[in-house]
Design a protein around this motif. Structure first.
Motif, PDB file in Angstrom:
ATOM      1  N   ILE A 130       0.831  -1.207   0.000  1.00 20.14           N
ATOM      2  CA  ILE A 130       0.000   0.000   0.000  1.00 20.14           C
ATOM      3  C   ILE A 130       0.863   1.254   0.000  1.00 20.14           C
ATOM      4  O   ILE A 130       0.571   2.230  -0.695  1.00 20.14           O
ATOM      5  CB  ILE A 130      -0.971  -0.010   1.204  1.00 20.14           C
ATOM      6  N   GLU A 131       1.954   1.241   0.761  1.00 20.66           N
ATOM      7  CA  GLU A 131       2.855   2.390   0.807  1.00 20.66           C
ATOM      8  C   GLU A 131       3.462   2.676  -0.563  1.00 20.66           C
ATOM      9  O   GLU A 131       3.684   3.833  -0.930  1.00 20.66           O
ATOM     10  CB  GLU A 131       3.961   2.166   1.833  1.00 20.66           C
ATOM     11  N   ASN A 132       3.708   1.639  -1.344  1.00 20.31           N
ATOM     12  CA  ASN A 132       4.285   1.808  -2.673  1.00 20.31           C
ATOM     13  C   ASN A 132       3.339   2.524  -3.640  1.00 20.31           C
ATOM     14  O   ASN A 132       3.778   3.062  -4.655  1.00 20.31           O
ATOM     15  CB  ASN A 132       4.690   0.454  -3.263  1.00 20.31           C
ATOM     16  N   THR A 133       2.041   2.537  -3.315  1.00 23.43           N
ATOM     17  CA  THR A 133       1.094   3.240  -4.177  1.00 23.43           C
ATOM     18  C   THR A 133       1.148   4.749  -3.965  1.00 23.43           C
ATOM     19  O   THR A 133       0.787   5.521  -4.850  1.00 23.43           O
ATOM     20  CB  THR A 133      -0.358   2.777  -3.916  1.00 23.43           C
ATOM     21  N   GLY A 134       1.577   5.176  -2.773  1.00 26.30           N
ATOM     22  CA  GLY A 134       1.620   6.604  -2.457  1.00 26.30           C
ATOM     23  C   GLY A 134       0.241   7.235  -2.331  1.00 26.30           C
ATOM     24  O   GLY A 134       0.119   8.461  -2.360  1.00 26.30           O
ATOM     25  N   LYS A 135      -0.791   6.432  -2.152  1.00 28.46           N
ATOM     26  CA  LYS A 135      -2.173   6.941  -2.145  1.00 28.46           C
ATOM     27  C   LYS A 135      -2.817   6.975  -0.765  1.00 28.46           C
ATOM     28  O   LYS A 135      -3.943   7.424  -0.616  1.00 28.46           O
ATOM     29  CB  LYS A 135      -3.049   6.079  -3.072  1.00 28.46           C
ATOM     30  N   PHE A 136      -2.114   6.501   0.256  1.00 23.99           N
ATOM     31  CA  PHE A 136      -2.726   6.436   1.586  1.00 23.99           C
ATOM     32  C   PHE A 136      -1.890   7.228   2.573  1.00 23.99           C
ATOM     33  O   PHE A 136      -0.676   7.048   2.662  1.00 23.99           O
ATOM     34  CB  PHE A 136      -2.832   4.967   2.041  1.00 23.99           C
ATOM     35  N   ARG A 137      -2.559   8.108   3.343  1.00 25.76           N
ATOM     36  CA  ARG A 137      -1.857   8.956   4.306  1.00 25.76           C
ATOM     37  C   ARG A 137      -2.302   8.720   5.740  1.00 25.76           C
ATOM     38  O   ARG A 137      -2.038   9.520   6.632  1.00 25.76           O
ATOM     39  CB  ARG A 137      -2.057  10.444   3.944  1.00 25.76           C
ATOM     40  N   GLY A 138      -2.976   7.604   5.963  1.00 24.00           N
ATOM     41  CA  GLY A 138      -3.390   7.256   7.316  1.00 24.00           C
ATOM     42  C   GLY A 138      -2.359   6.373   7.994  1.00 24.00           C
ATOM     43  O   GLY A 138      -1.183   6.380   7.637  1.00 24.00           O
ATOM     44  N   LYS A 139      -2.802   5.601   8.981  1.00 23.21           N
ATOM     45  CA  LYS A 139      -1.921   4.697   9.700  1.00 23.21           C
ATOM     46  C   LYS A 139      -2.452   3.269   9.602  1.00 23.21           C
ATOM     47  O   LYS A 139      -3.533   3.035   9.074  1.00 23.21           O
ATOM     48  CB  LYS A 139      -1.755   5.150  11.149  1.00 23.21           C
ATOM     49  N   TYR A 140      -1.665   2.330  10.101  1.00 20.19           N
ATOM     50  CA  TYR A 140      -1.959   0.919   9.894  1.00 20.19           C
ATOM     51  C   TYR A 140      -2.094   0.143  11.203  1.00 20.19           C
ATOM     52  O   TYR A 140      -1.648   0.583  12.260  1.00 20.19           O
ATOM     53  CB  TYR A 140      -0.829   0.255   9.089  1.00 20.19           C
ATOM     54  N   LEU A 141      -2.694  -1.037  11.071  1.00 17.54           N
ATOM     55  CA  LEU A 141      -2.693  -2.025  12.148  1.00 17.54           C
ATOM     56  C   LEU A 141      -2.456  -3.384  11.479  1.00 17.54           C
ATOM     57  O   LEU A 141      -3.275  -3.844  10.677  1.00 17.54           O
ATOM     58  CB  LEU A 141      -4.032  -2.015  12.890  1.00 17.54           C
ATOM     59  N   VAL A 142      -1.326  -3.994  11.776  1.00 19.01           N
ATOM     60  CA  VAL A 142      -0.968  -5.287  11.194  1.00 19.01           C
ATOM     61  C   VAL A 142      -1.487  -6.409  12.088  1.00 19.01           C
ATOM     62  O   VAL A 142      -1.066  -6.541  13.232  1.00 19.01           O
ATOM     63  CB  VAL A 142       0.561  -5.416  11.020  1.00 19.01           C
ATOM     64  N   LEU A 143      -2.400  -7.204  11.550  1.00 19.30           N
ATOM     65  CA  LEU A 143      -3.022  -8.272  12.337  1.00 19.30           C
ATOM     66  C   LEU A 143      -2.060  -9.427  12.617  1.00 19.30           C
ATOM     67  O   LEU A 143      -2.174 -10.105  13.630  1.00 19.30           O
ATOM     68  CB  LEU A 143      -4.250  -8.819  11.606  1.00 19.30           C
ATOM     69  N   GLY A 144      -1.137  -9.664  11.704  1.00 17.98           N
ATOM     70  CA  GLY A 144      -0.235 -10.802  11.859  1.00 17.98           C
ATOM     71  C   GLY A 144      -0.804 -12.085  11.299  1.00 17.98           C
ATOM     72  O   GLY A 144      -0.358 -13.181  11.654  1.00 17.98           O
ATOM     73  N   GLY A 145      -1.790 -11.956  10.394  1.00 20.16           N
ATOM     74  CA  GLY A 145      -2.395 -13.126   9.766  1.00 20.16           C
ATOM     75  C   GLY A 145      -3.884 -12.913   9.567  1.00 20.16           C
ATOM     76  O   GLY A 145      -4.390 -11.787   9.627  1.00 20.16           O
ATOM     77  N   LYS A 146      -4.596 -13.995   9.339  1.00 23.70           N
ATOM     78  CA  LYS A 146      -6.050 -13.937   9.175  1.00 23.70           C
ATOM     79  C   LYS A 146      -6.666 -15.170   9.820  1.00 23.70           C
ATOM     80  O   LYS A 146      -5.995 -16.193   9.992  1.00 23.70           O
ATOM     81  CB  LYS A 146      -6.410 -13.851   7.690  1.00 23.70           C
ATOM     82  N   ILE A 147      -7.911 -15.066  10.197  1.00 22.27           N
ATOM     83  CA  ILE A 147      -8.601 -16.176  10.838  1.00 22.27           C
ATOM     84  C   ILE A 147      -8.689 -17.353   9.871  1.00 22.27           C
ATOM     85  O   ILE A 147      -9.182 -17.209   8.755  1.00 22.27           O
ATOM     86  CB  ILE A 147     -10.007 -15.753  11.300  1.00 22.27           C
ATOM     87  N   SER A 148      -8.186 -18.497  10.292  1.00 24.87           N
ATOM     88  CA  SER A 148      -8.182 -19.690   9.440  1.00 24.87           C
ATOM     89  C   SER A 148      -8.280 -20.934  10.312  1.00 24.87           C
ATOM     90  O   SER A 148      -7.258 -21.473  10.754  1.00 24.87           O
ATOM     91  CB  SER A 148      -6.906 -19.735   8.588  1.00 24.87           C
ATOM     92  N   PRO A 149      -9.506 -21.407  10.575  1.00 31.44           N
ATOM     93  CA  PRO A 149      -9.684 -22.593  11.420  1.00 31.44           C
ATOM     94  C   PRO A 149      -8.913 -23.810  10.902  1.00 31.44           C
ATOM     95  O   PRO A 149      -8.428 -24.622  11.687  1.00 31.44           O
ATOM     96  CB  PRO A 149     -11.197 -22.836  11.360  1.00 31.44           C
ATOM     97  N   MET A 150      -8.783 -23.921   9.576  1.00 26.33           N
ATOM     98  CA  MET A 150      -8.080 -25.058   8.988  1.00 26.33           C
ATOM     99  C   MET A 150      -6.604 -25.081   9.401  1.00 26.33           C
ATOM    100  O   MET A 150      -5.997 -26.134   9.505  1.00 26.33           O
ATOM    101  CB  MET A 150      -8.178 -25.010   7.461  1.00 26.33           C
ATOM    102  N   GLU A 151      -6.049 -23.887   9.635  1.00 27.14           N
ATOM    103  CA  GLU A 151      -4.647 -23.788  10.042  1.00 27.14           C
ATOM    104  C   GLU A 151      -4.504 -23.558  11.545  1.00 27.14           C
ATOM    105  O   GLU A 151      -3.392 -23.320  12.038  1.00 27.14           O
ATOM    106  CB  GLU A 151      -3.966 -22.647   9.274  1.00 27.14           C
TER     107      GLU A 151
END
Length: 203
Positions: A95-116
């Motif tokens: 997203i930073e490489n697009t240069g289109k966002f000036r807000g801030k982030y929250l990195v979840l560290g993954g996504k919900i995946s019951p299979m994993e």
């Protein structure tokens, strides 16, 4: 494969442990390093050591950082009213490489995946609650992969915090369904973050 040196065999074994690198590729890399000036191989080894020992996670957003707070969070020109929720540090980079966002982030560290075996408790979802408590965040943007797991994660977060006085939105689906965010081209991703849509739990 038999190696003429136990030192070479150990190096090949360690290199082949990296993703996408087999024994033959590892041997080719090891032999390449042996042909280079000693200083180059030592510089590589030193940078890898620093990568493991010195790199930190930002205490605010969980992005990679050289200090306790990353450069994005520490930048006073970035607005705290827009909070973009992503799965991985690589998504922040994309997203930073697009240069289109000036807000801030929250990195979840993954996504919900019951299979994993990945449930909500293994993600940085509690950090979102801390961000919303101070009332500064006005819009929470879901920039998650267009996969079932990504949609499940967004829905869980929405249900958990939908009573908060924030606007929920999601990046426009210029990203193909099933695609990981990090592989999207910069133009498509930039347009998706600019043309984000209100998040609808029925989507």
């Amino acid at each position: 494969m038999d190696y003429p040196s136990k030192v070479l065999a150990k190096a090949v074994d360690e290199i082949s442990g990296l993703p996408g690198i087999g024994k033959k590729s590892a041997l080719r890399l090891a032999l390449h390093l042996l042909k280079q000036p000693e200083s180059q191989a030592i510089a590589l080894a030193d940078s890898l050591k620093k990568l493991v020992i010195d790199i930190k996670y930002c205490i605010n957003c969980h992005n990679f950082s050289d200090a306790e707070i990353c450069e994005i969070c520490a930048n006073p020109k970035r607005t705290e009213e827009l909070l973009c929720v992503v799965e991985d540090v690589r998504d922040v980079m994309a997203i930073e490489n697009t240069g289109k966002f000036r807000g801030k982030y929250l990195v979840l560290g993954g996504k919900i995946s019951p299979m994993e075996g990945i449930g909500p408790n293994k993600l940085n979802i509690s950090s979102i609650e801390k961000k919303l408590e101070n009332g500064i965040v006005k819009e929470l943007i879901f920039a998650l992969s267009a996969t079932m797991e990504g949609d499940t994660t967004a829905y869980y977060i929405y249900k958990k915090f939908k009573s908060s006085p924030v606007r929920f939105s999601t990046i426009a689906r210029g990203i193909s369904v099933g695609d990981e965010l990090e592989y999207a081209d910069e133009i498509s991703l930039g347009r998706s973050i600019q043309n984000r849509l209100p998040y609808n739990e029925k989507d």
